[in-house]
Design a protein around this motif. Structure first.
Motif, PDB file in Angstrom:
ATOM      1  N   LEU A   1     -14.505  12.345  -9.518  1.00 21.85           N
ATOM      2  CA  LEU A   1     -15.386  11.229  -8.860  1.00 21.85           C
ATOM      3  C   LEU A   1     -16.463  10.860 -10.002  1.00 21.85           C
ATOM      4  CD1 LEU A   1     -16.906  14.037  -6.718  1.00 21.85           C
ATOM      5  CD2 LEU A   1     -15.446  12.727  -5.706  1.00 21.85           C
ATOM      6  N   VAL A   2     -16.559  10.998 -11.125  1.00 22.58           N
ATOM      7  CA  VAL A   2     -17.379   9.868 -11.644  1.00 22.58           C
ATOM      8  C   VAL A   2     -16.693   8.646 -12.804  1.00 22.58           C
ATOM      9  CG1 VAL A   2     -18.883   9.946 -14.150  1.00 22.58           C
ATOM     10  CG2 VAL A   2     -19.495  11.477 -12.657  1.00 22.58           C
ATOM     11  N   SER A   3     -15.692   9.036 -12.354  1.00 21.65           N
ATOM     12  CA  SER A   3     -14.210   8.106 -12.805  1.00 21.65           C
ATOM     13  C   SER A   3     -14.803   6.691 -12.390  1.00 21.65           C
ATOM     14  CB  SER A   3     -13.045   8.547 -13.723  1.00 21.65           C
ATOM     15  OG  SER A   3     -12.319   8.817 -12.211  1.00 21.65           O
ATOM     16  N   ARG A   4     -14.964   7.461 -10.602  1.00 22.34           N
ATOM     17  CA  ARG A   4     -14.412   5.593  -9.943  1.00 22.34           C
ATOM     18  C   ARG A   4     -16.229   5.091 -10.676  1.00 22.34           C
ATOM     19  NH1 ARG A   4     -14.402   9.011  -4.205  1.00 22.34           N
ATOM     20  NH2 ARG A   4     -12.421  10.312  -4.146  1.00 22.34           N
ATOM     21  N   ALA A   5     -17.590   5.575 -10.665  1.00 22.25           N
ATOM     22  CA  ALA A   5     -17.945   4.822 -11.122  1.00 22.25           C
ATOM     23  C   ALA A   5     -18.234   3.581 -12.710  1.00 22.25           C
ATOM     24  CB  ALA A   5     -19.261   5.046 -11.053  1.00 22.25           C
ATOM     25  N   LEU A   6     -17.699   4.410 -13.420  1.00 24.68           N
ATOM     26  CA  LEU A   6     -16.585   3.834 -15.060  1.00 24.68           C
ATOM     27  C   LEU A   6     -16.282   2.872 -14.530  1.00 24.68           C
ATOM     28  CD1 LEU A   6     -16.758   4.336 -17.783  1.00 24.68           C
ATOM     29  CD2 LEU A   6     -14.438   5.894 -17.281  1.00 24.68           C
ATOM     30  N   VAL A   7     -14.413   2.855 -13.544  1.00 22.54           N
ATOM     31  CA  VAL A   7     -13.979   1.616 -13.276  1.00 22.54           C
ATOM     32  C   VAL A   7     -15.186   0.563 -12.584  1.00 22.54           C
ATOM     33  CG1 VAL A   7     -12.308   1.118 -12.034  1.00 22.54           C
ATOM     34  CG2 VAL A   7     -12.357   3.322 -13.210  1.00 22.54           C
ATOM     35  N   ARG A   8     -16.018   0.873 -11.805  1.00 22.72           N
ATOM     36  CA  ARG A   8     -16.756  -0.086 -10.896  1.00 22.72           C
ATOM     37  C   ARG A   8     -17.016  -0.801 -11.991  1.00 22.72           C
ATOM     38  NH1 ARG A   8     -15.290   0.326  -5.729  1.00 22.72           N
ATOM     39  NH2 ARG A   8     -15.559   2.350  -4.279  1.00 22.72           N
ATOM     40  N   VAL A   9     -18.136  -0.240 -13.146  1.00 24.05           N
ATOM     41  CA  VAL A   9     -18.206  -0.748 -13.702  1.00 24.05           C
ATOM     42  C   VAL A   9     -17.776  -0.989 -15.288  1.00 24.05           C
ATOM     43  CG1 VAL A   9     -20.511  -0.544 -16.037  1.00 24.05           C
ATOM     44  CG2 VAL A   9     -20.863   1.011 -13.527  1.00 24.05           C
ATOM     45  N   ALA A  10     -16.981  -0.696 -14.844  1.00 24.24           N
ATOM     46  CA  ALA A  10     -16.432  -1.432 -16.228  1.00 24.24           C
ATOM     47  C   ALA A  10     -15.318  -3.077 -15.814  1.00 24.24           C
ATOM     48  CB  ALA A  10     -14.922  -0.993 -16.587  1.00 24.24           C
ATOM     49  N   ARG A  11     -15.540  -3.211 -14.665  1.00 22.99           N
ATOM     50  CA  ARG A  11     -14.729  -4.290 -13.513  1.00 22.99           C
ATOM     51  C   ARG A  11     -15.974  -5.109 -14.153  1.00 22.99           C
ATOM     52  NH1 ARG A  11     -11.414  -3.783  -8.887  1.00 22.99           N
ATOM     53  NH2 ARG A  11     -11.040  -6.204  -9.369  1.00 22.99           N
ATOM     54  N   GLU A  12     -17.211  -4.772 -13.412  1.00 20.52           N
ATOM     55  CA  GLU A  12     -18.129  -5.703 -13.431  1.00 20.52           C
ATOM     56  C   GLU A  12     -18.639  -6.215 -14.589  1.00 20.52           C
ATOM     57  OE1 GLU A  12     -20.854  -8.054 -11.519  1.00 20.52           O
ATOM     58  OE2 GLU A  12     -19.567  -6.802 -10.657  1.00 20.52           O
ATOM     59  N   ALA A  13     -18.918  -5.291 -15.611  1.00 27.48           N
ATOM     60  CA  ALA A  13     -18.734  -6.181 -17.030  1.00 27.48           C
ATOM     61  C   ALA A  13     -17.292  -7.184 -17.453  1.00 27.48           C
ATOM     62  CB  ALA A  13     -19.077  -4.206 -17.785  1.00 27.48           C
ATOM     63  N   GLN A  14     -16.933  -6.981 -16.981  1.00 25.55           N
ATOM     64  CA  GLN A  14     -15.407  -7.272 -17.032  1.00 25.55           C
ATOM     65  C   GLN A  14     -15.377  -9.144 -16.807  1.00 25.55           C
ATOM     66  OE1 GLN A  14     -11.698  -7.255 -15.555  1.00 25.55           O
ATOM     67  NE2 GLN A  14     -10.230  -7.073 -17.322  1.00 25.55           N
ATOM     68  N   ARG A  15     -15.957  -8.764 -15.882  1.00 20.60           N
ATOM     69  CA  ARG A  15     -16.565 -10.355 -14.703  1.00 20.60           C
ATOM     70  C   ARG A  15     -17.561 -10.733 -15.225  1.00 20.60           C
ATOM     71  NH1 ARG A  15     -19.349 -12.565 -11.815  1.00 20.60           N
ATOM     72  NH2 ARG A  15     -20.967 -10.484 -11.124  1.00 20.60           N
ATOM     73  N   LEU A  16     -18.849 -10.277 -15.862  1.00 20.34           N
ATOM     74  CA  LEU A  16     -19.098 -11.098 -16.721  1.00 20.34           C
ATOM     75  C   LEU A  16     -19.363 -11.410 -18.493  1.00 20.34           C
ATOM     76  CD1 LEU A  16     -22.182  -8.354 -15.527  1.00 20.34           C
ATOM     77  CD2 LEU A  16     -22.091 -10.520 -13.747  1.00 20.34           C
ATOM     78  N   SER A  17     -17.946 -10.407 -18.537  1.00 19.22           N
ATOM     79  CA  SER A  17     -17.764 -11.073 -20.093  1.00 19.22           C
ATOM     80  C   SER A  17     -17.060 -12.108 -19.938  1.00 19.22           C
ATOM     81  CB  SER A  17     -17.287 -10.066 -20.408  1.00 19.22           C
ATOM     82  OG  SER A  17     -18.282  -8.766 -20.646  1.00 19.22           O
TER      83      SER A  17
END
Length: 272
Positions: A127-143
């Motif tokens: 369940l927490v891995s879902r949050a990990l993917v979403r945070v990483a994808r948003e960080a990817q967009r911001l980077s």
């Protein structure tokens, strides 16, 4: 001679992390946990990857599209719509182990982790891995603008993806970990980065996961510290909320966990 001795005493974790903006530009092997939509990643010669932007990065909704991405287990919805961005399965590729999850939960003395079985920890990890993917994808967009991921991109991604209360707690834990890391400079050759940050999760594993997932072309070590501290805090936050839930049965004041009660408690919490 003293300098050579210090260099030889460096831990494996220090060798894994780059001193500045780490090895995504030099890593050319493809990864099964890539955050990109396309499954056909072309590996070029030494020096770079074929980068594919996700649908959320082309969308005018930006962060809102990242949060509302269809989850990978919703196969029926994904089959009906070919334009939905599919999050990768992270059951085996998460940058933590179940032992580290249990250690992170036991770090908080107020949490009763004694009755948490391996099945509960595995479900919580998924369940927490879902949050990990979403945070990483948003960080990817911001980077994308500067082709680098720092603590600022991770912090902004946390604020956008997680609820306000949870994001404040996660950012507070990240700031505390980074402060400890900056203060413990005297023994940087004898202790790993996780120990210097006061974390159970391995900063080196998170850094390698971010590199293999192509979060950015250059990844700063502070970004890995922020992300690992955030996820560790998120595990404790979710587990503590589940414990306080009325759906979890208690025997002599000790919660009795089951996978069903865990899922119901999380589904009934609007912030989770």
């Amino acid at each position: 001679m003293a300098g050579k001795g210090k260099t030889a005493a460096r831990t494996l974790e220090d060798l894994t992390l780059d001193s500045g903006y780490g090895g995504a530009a030099d890593s050319f092997r493809s990864s099964s946990v890539s955050l990109c939509c396309s499954d056909t990643h072309l590996s070029y010669a030494h020096g770079g990857n074929c980068w594919h932007l996700t649908e959320s990065m082309h969308s005018r909704h930006n962060s809102l599209d990242t949060v509302n991405t269809v989850l990978a287990e919703d196969t029926e919805i994904l089959e009906c719509s070919g334009q939905c961005a599919k999050l990768p399965e992270l059951e085996e590729d998460v940058p933590w182990s179940l032992g580290e999850v249990e250690g992170a939960l036991r770090k908080d003395e107020d949490l009763c982790v004694g009755n948490a079985s391996r099945e509960i920890l595995a479900k919580l990890s998924a369940l927490v891995s879902r949050a990990l993917v979403r945070v990483a994808r948003e960080a990817q967009r911001l980077s994308l603008r500067y082709a680098r991921c720092t603590k600022h991109e991770i912090q902004s991604a946390i604020k956008m993806v997680l609820s306000w209360t949870i994001s404040v707690n996660c950012i507070t834990a990240a700031l505390s970990a980074l402060s400890l890391y900056n203060m413990n400079t005297g023994d940087k050759f004898s202790r790993g980065k996780s120990a210097r940050c006061g974390l159970v999760f391995s900063v080196g594993k998170f850094f390698r996961w971010m590199v293999d997932s192509r979060v950015a072309l250059r990844i700063h070590e502070h970004a890995a510290i922020y992300l690992s501290a955030c996820m560790e805090s998120l595990f404790r936050e979710v587990f503590s909320r589940v414990q306080r839930s009325a759906l979890v049965e208690k025997e002599n004041g000790v919660p009795k966990f089951s996978v069903e009660s865990l899922e119901q408690a999380i589904n009934n919490d609007s912030e989770l």
